[in-house]
Design a protein around this motif. Sequence first.
Motif, PDB file in Angstrom:
ATOM      1  N   ALA A 217      -0.341  -6.329   3.533  1.00 36.06           N
ATOM      2  CA  ALA A 217       0.432  -5.106   3.758  1.00 36.06           C
ATOM      3  C   ALA A 217      -0.367  -4.136   4.611  1.00 36.06           C
ATOM      4  CB  ALA A 217       0.811  -4.471   2.420  1.00 36.06           C
ATOM      5  N   GLY A 218      -1.626  -3.924   4.271  1.00 31.97           N
ATOM      6  CA  GLY A 218      -2.452  -2.989   5.017  1.00 31.97           C
ATOM      7  C   GLY A 218      -2.675  -3.417   6.446  1.00 31.97           C
ATOM      8  N   GLN A 219      -3.012  -4.692   6.661  1.00 31.38           N
ATOM      9  CA  GLN A 219      -3.346  -5.151   8.012  1.00 31.38           C
ATOM     10  C   GLN A 219      -2.122  -5.347   8.897  1.00 31.38           C
ATOM     11  OE1 GLN A 219      -7.681  -7.254   7.159  1.00 31.38           O
ATOM     12  NE2 GLN A 219      -6.233  -8.331   8.433  1.00 31.38           N
ATOM     13  N   ASN A 220      -0.942  -5.466   8.278  1.00 33.75           N
ATOM     14  CA  ASN A 220       0.287  -5.607   9.060  1.00 33.75           C
ATOM     15  C   ASN A 220       1.126  -4.330   9.073  1.00 33.75           C
ATOM     16  OD1 ASN A 220       0.526  -8.648   9.891  1.00 33.75           O
ATOM     17  ND2 ASN A 220      -0.149  -8.670   7.762  1.00 33.75           N
ATOM     18  N   GLY A 221       0.587  -3.242   8.546  1.00 37.55           N
ATOM     19  CA  GLY A 221       1.253  -1.963   8.633  1.00 37.55           C
ATOM     20  C   GLY A 221       2.546  -1.852   7.864  1.00 37.55           C
ATOM     21  N   VAL A 222       2.604  -2.462   6.656  1.00 39.32           N
ATOM     22  CA  VAL A 222       3.817  -2.381   5.834  1.00 39.32           C
ATOM     23  C   VAL A 222       3.434  -1.955   4.420  1.00 39.32           C
ATOM     24  CG1 VAL A 222       5.031  -4.100   7.217  1.00 39.32           C
ATOM     25  CG2 VAL A 222       3.750  -4.854   5.194  1.00 39.32           C
ATOM     26  N   VAL A 223       4.437  -1.866   3.556  1.00 38.33           N
ATOM     27  CA  VAL A 223       4.256  -1.515   2.156  1.00 38.33           C
ATOM     28  C   VAL A 223       4.163  -2.802   1.342  1.00 38.33           C
ATOM     29  CG1 VAL A 223       5.323  -0.394   0.157  1.00 38.33           C
ATOM     30  CG2 VAL A 223       5.548   0.621   2.444  1.00 38.33           C
ATOM     31  N   GLY A 224       3.234  -2.842   0.415  1.00 37.88           N
ATOM     32  CA  GLY A 224       3.128  -3.988  -0.482  1.00 37.88           C
ATOM     33  C   GLY A 224       2.774  -3.532  -1.875  1.00 37.88           C
ATOM     34  N   LEU A 225       3.557  -3.943  -2.859  1.00 40.30           N
ATOM     35  CA  LEU A 225       3.290  -3.583  -4.251  1.00 40.30           C
ATOM     36  C   LEU A 225       2.844  -4.794  -5.039  1.00 40.30           C
ATOM     37  CD1 LEU A 225       3.431  -1.663  -6.751  1.00 40.30           C
ATOM     38  CD2 LEU A 225       5.747  -2.543  -7.085  1.00 40.30           C
ATOM     39  N   LYS A 226       1.642  -4.701  -5.608  1.00 41.04           N
ATOM     40  CA  LYS A 226       1.226  -5.646  -6.646  1.00 41.04           C
ATOM     41  C   LYS A 226       1.580  -5.001  -7.986  1.00 41.04           C
ATOM     42  CE  LYS A 226      -2.334  -5.774  -9.068  1.00 41.04           C
ATOM     43  NZ  LYS A 226      -1.759  -6.150 -10.407  1.00 41.04           N
ATOM     44  N   PRO A 227       2.593  -5.518  -8.668  1.00 39.18           N
ATOM     45  CA  PRO A 227       3.035  -4.870  -9.907  1.00 39.18           C
ATOM     46  C   PRO A 227       2.050  -5.077 -11.051  1.00 39.18           C
ATOM     47  CG  PRO A 227       4.737  -6.326  -8.979  1.00 39.18           C
ATOM     48  CD  PRO A 227       3.453  -6.649  -8.300  1.00 39.18           C
ATOM     49  N   THR A 437      -7.064   0.487   1.719  1.00 41.63           N
ATOM     50  CA  THR A 437      -6.673  -0.891   1.412  1.00 41.63           C
ATOM     51  C   THR A 437      -7.521  -1.885   2.181  1.00 41.63           C
ATOM     52  OG1 THR A 437      -4.389  -0.143   1.125  1.00 41.63           O
ATOM     53  CG2 THR A 437      -4.741  -2.504   1.358  1.00 41.63           C
ATOM     54  N   ASN A 438      -7.796  -1.582   3.442  1.00 43.80           N
ATOM     55  CA  ASN A 438      -8.370  -2.587   4.346  1.00 43.80           C
ATOM     56  C   ASN A 438      -9.076  -1.915   5.495  1.00 43.80           C
ATOM     57  OD1 ASN A 438      -5.498  -1.838   5.180  1.00 43.80           O
ATOM     58  ND2 ASN A 438      -6.253  -2.824   7.054  1.00 43.80           N
ATOM     59  N   SER A 439      -9.908  -2.687   6.155  1.00 42.25           N
ATOM     60  CA  SER A 439     -10.407  -2.305   7.477  1.00 42.25           C
ATOM     61  C   SER A 439      -9.493  -2.942   8.520  1.00 42.25           C
ATOM     62  CB  SER A 439     -11.854  -2.778   7.657  1.00 42.25           C
ATOM     63  OG  SER A 439     -11.952  -4.166   7.382  1.00 42.25           O
ATOM     64  N   ALA A 440      -9.736  -2.635   9.787  1.00 48.75           N
ATOM     65  CA  ALA A 440      -8.878  -3.184  10.843  1.00 48.75           C
ATOM     66  C   ALA A 440      -8.968  -4.711  10.876  1.00 48.75           C
ATOM     67  CB  ALA A 440      -9.285  -2.605  12.190  1.00 48.75           C
ATOM     68  N   ALA A 441      -7.873  -5.339  11.260  1.00 45.38           N
ATOM     69  CA  ALA A 441      -7.808  -6.803  11.273  1.00 45.38           C
ATOM     70  C   ALA A 441      -8.860  -7.397  12.203  1.00 45.38           C
ATOM     71  CB  ALA A 441      -6.417  -7.248  11.712  1.00 45.38           C
ATOM     72  N   TRP A 442      -9.487  -8.471  11.750  1.00 45.52           N
ATOM     73  CA  TRP A 442     -10.495  -9.172  12.536  1.00 45.52           C
ATOM     74  C   TRP A 442      -9.828 -10.206  13.436  1.00 45.52           C
ATOM     75  CZ3 TRP A 442      -9.935  -9.294   7.252  1.00 45.52           C
ATOM     76  CH2 TRP A 442      -9.380 -10.468   6.725  1.00 45.52           C
ATOM     77  N   LYS A 443     -10.545 -10.668  14.418  1.00 44.14           N
ATOM     78  CA  LYS A 443     -10.041 -11.716  15.293  1.00 44.14           C
ATOM     79  C   LYS A 443     -10.065 -13.048  14.549  1.00 44.14           C
ATOM     80  CE  LYS A 443     -10.378 -13.232  20.103  1.00 44.14           C
ATOM     81  NZ  LYS A 443     -11.102 -13.035  21.384  1.00 44.14           N
ATOM     82  N   THR A 444      -8.956 -13.779  14.598  1.00 41.23           N
ATOM     83  CA  THR A 444      -8.891 -15.079  13.940  1.00 41.23           C
ATOM     84  C   THR A 444      -9.902 -16.022  14.571  1.00 41.23           C
ATOM     85  OG1 THR A 444      -6.566 -14.794  13.330  1.00 41.23           O
ATOM     86  CG2 THR A 444      -7.401 -17.054  13.458  1.00 41.23           C
ATOM     87  N   ASP A 445     -10.736 -16.621  13.732  1.00 40.55           N
ATOM     88  CA  ASP A 445     -11.844 -17.444  14.216  1.00 40.55           C
ATOM     89  C   ASP A 445     -12.123 -18.510  13.160  1.00 40.55           C
ATOM     90  OD1 ASP A 445     -14.314 -18.563  14.876  1.00 40.55           O
ATOM     91  OD2 ASP A 445     -15.140 -16.682  15.621  1.00 40.55           O
ATOM     92  N   TYR A 446     -11.766 -19.767  13.450  1.00 43.66           N
ATOM     93  CA  TYR A 446     -11.927 -20.829  12.466  1.00 43.66           C
ATOM     94  C   TYR A 446     -13.395 -21.167  12.206  1.00 43.66           C
ATOM     95  CZ  TYR A 446      -6.950 -21.337  13.293  1.00 43.66           C
ATOM     96  OH  TYR A 446      -5.620 -21.077  13.421  1.00 43.66           O
TER      97      TYR A 446
END
Length: 522
Positions: A217-227, A437-446
Motif C-alpha cells: 500500500a505504501g509503495q504503490n500509493g494506496v490505502v491498505g488495512l491489516k485488520p 509505512t515505507n521508504s521509497a521503492a527500490w529498483k527490482t534486482d534479482y
Amino acid sequence: MCLVWTLLAAALCSTAMTPGAAAEPRQAGLGFDLDLATIPELQHQFDQGSLTAHALTKAYLHRIGTVDHAVNSVLAVSPDALEQADASDARRRHGQTKGQLDGIPVLLKDNVDTKGLASTAGSRALNVPPIDDAVLIKRLRAAGAVILGKTNLSEWANFRSTKSTSGWSGTGGQTNNPYVLDRNPCGSSSGSGAAVAASLAQVAVGTETDGSIVCPAGQNGVVGLKPSLGLVSRTGVVPISAEQDTAGPMARHVVDAAIALSVLQGRDPRDPATAAYPVSQPRDYAALLNPGALRGARLGIWRMAGQDADVDKVMRSVVDALTAAGVTVVDVELPYQDQIAAAESPALLTEFRHDLEQYLRSRRCAPQTLAALIDFNSKDPVELSKFGQELFEQAQSAPPITDERYQAQREAATSLARRSIDEVLAANHLDAIVAPTNSAAWKTDYAAGDAYSLGSSTPAAVAGYPNVSVPAGFAGALPIGVSFMASKWRDARVLAFAAAFEQASGARRAPHYLPTLPLATP
C-alpha cells in the motif's frame, strides 16, 4: 488424472501505452476519472441510472487489457465477470441491491481460494483450482461484489527465500510498481497494491503476516488495512502462520477500504480466532468515518528518524498536517523491537510448516507436504530461476509446534509486540500511534533481492492489532505511506484517523508509469 489449469490471459490486448498519457483512468469510456471515484459515488451513479455495474466492470476489464501489460499485476480475469455485473444490475432494477459493495469490481490476491479460478500462491505446484471458495470470497459474493480476477503476489507470500524479490512468482513473473516501472511494488500483496494503484479494480484483497498489506500500500500509493487478527476469516487462504495471518482490503480511498472491511469481517466456526471479536464491533465502518476525527486526538509519532532523509521529510509534513487538524502530537519510541524480531522469525518457521501442510490437504493434485514442495521446486525449470528456497528448507527442519522452545518464542513475540504498543499508548495517554509505512521503492534486482531500509509493520502484525497505511507524500516520483495503529479491535478508530488524514493532506496522486527514474545530476 489432474489437469493442469491454464491461467486466463490477463493481458486482454497488448496495446502499447505511453507512460503518463494513455493510461489515464478517464479514458475508460465512463466520462469520469476512475482513479478519483469512490464506492459511494459509484453507488450514487448506479442509483441515478447514469452508470451500470456492467459498464463499470467492462471499463476495468478494458484497463486490465490496455494498462496491465506494463504493470503485470493481474494473473487471471473471471470469465463470468460481466455476467456477475449483469446480475447486480438486475437486482438493482428490482430493488434488491445487497449493499454498498453490490456491483463493485474486486480483485483477489492469488493465495485466496476462488472456485473456478487458479489460486496458486504464485507457485506452479498449485496448478489446479480449489473446489470451493474461501469464506471471505463467499462473503464478497453474498454482498454482490463482482469477482473480477486474481492478482499476482510474491510467491508463497514472500516466505520461500531469504533473498527473494517481492512481486515475483513462478506463475505470474514480476509485478512492477506503476509509479516507476523498474521499481519494486513490495510484497507480498504486490499485485493487489499495484492493480489498485493502476485503477484496474475499485478494491482488492491482500493478506499480511508482517507488512504484506501495508508495505505494498505504501509503495504503490494506496490505502491498505491489516485488520485485527480474527476479524476476517482465514479459511481457504494459503497460510504462513495462524498466529499472525489476516486478509484485508486495499483501495485508493479509505472509505472504500472501510466498506470492504464491513463485508469481509465475520465469524467462521472453522477459524477459531474469529470467535474472539467483541459483539460491539462495528458492522459499518464507513458510517463511522468523520472528517473531524483528528480534532482533539492525541497521537504518538514514531518517526523512525535518521534512517531515510525522504521519509524524515514526509514525516515532518505529516506532523504539520496532523497539528493543523487539531491533533496533539507526542514523539514516541516503541520498545522491544529487537526482541520481537528475534522471537518472531523462528516461530514463523515452525508455524509455516504446520499450517501450510494442514492447508495442502484441502488441495487436489497438489504436493501434500513441505518436503514435497521443496522437491517440486528443485525439479521445476522456473521456480528457482530467480532465487532459492532457504526459508522452505529452514522450516522443514524447524521444531514442531509442541516444542517448548517454539512455544516460548511465540509467547515472547506476541506478548512483547502487544506491550510495545499498549504500554506506549497508556504511558502517553494516546489514541493511536503514527509511523512511516515505507521508504521509497527500490529498483527490482534479482541478484541483490529486496532492499528494505525502513518499515513499521512488525509491532501491529505480531500483536494482531489493526494497522492502516494511507498515502502521505512522495520521494520524487515514488510514494511514501504513513501508518495508523492502535490496540486490538480498534479498526474503526484507525480507519477514522486515516480517512481524516487523507482528506487533510490530499497526498495521493495517480501513477504515471515512468519506465525508470532520471539519472541524478552531479
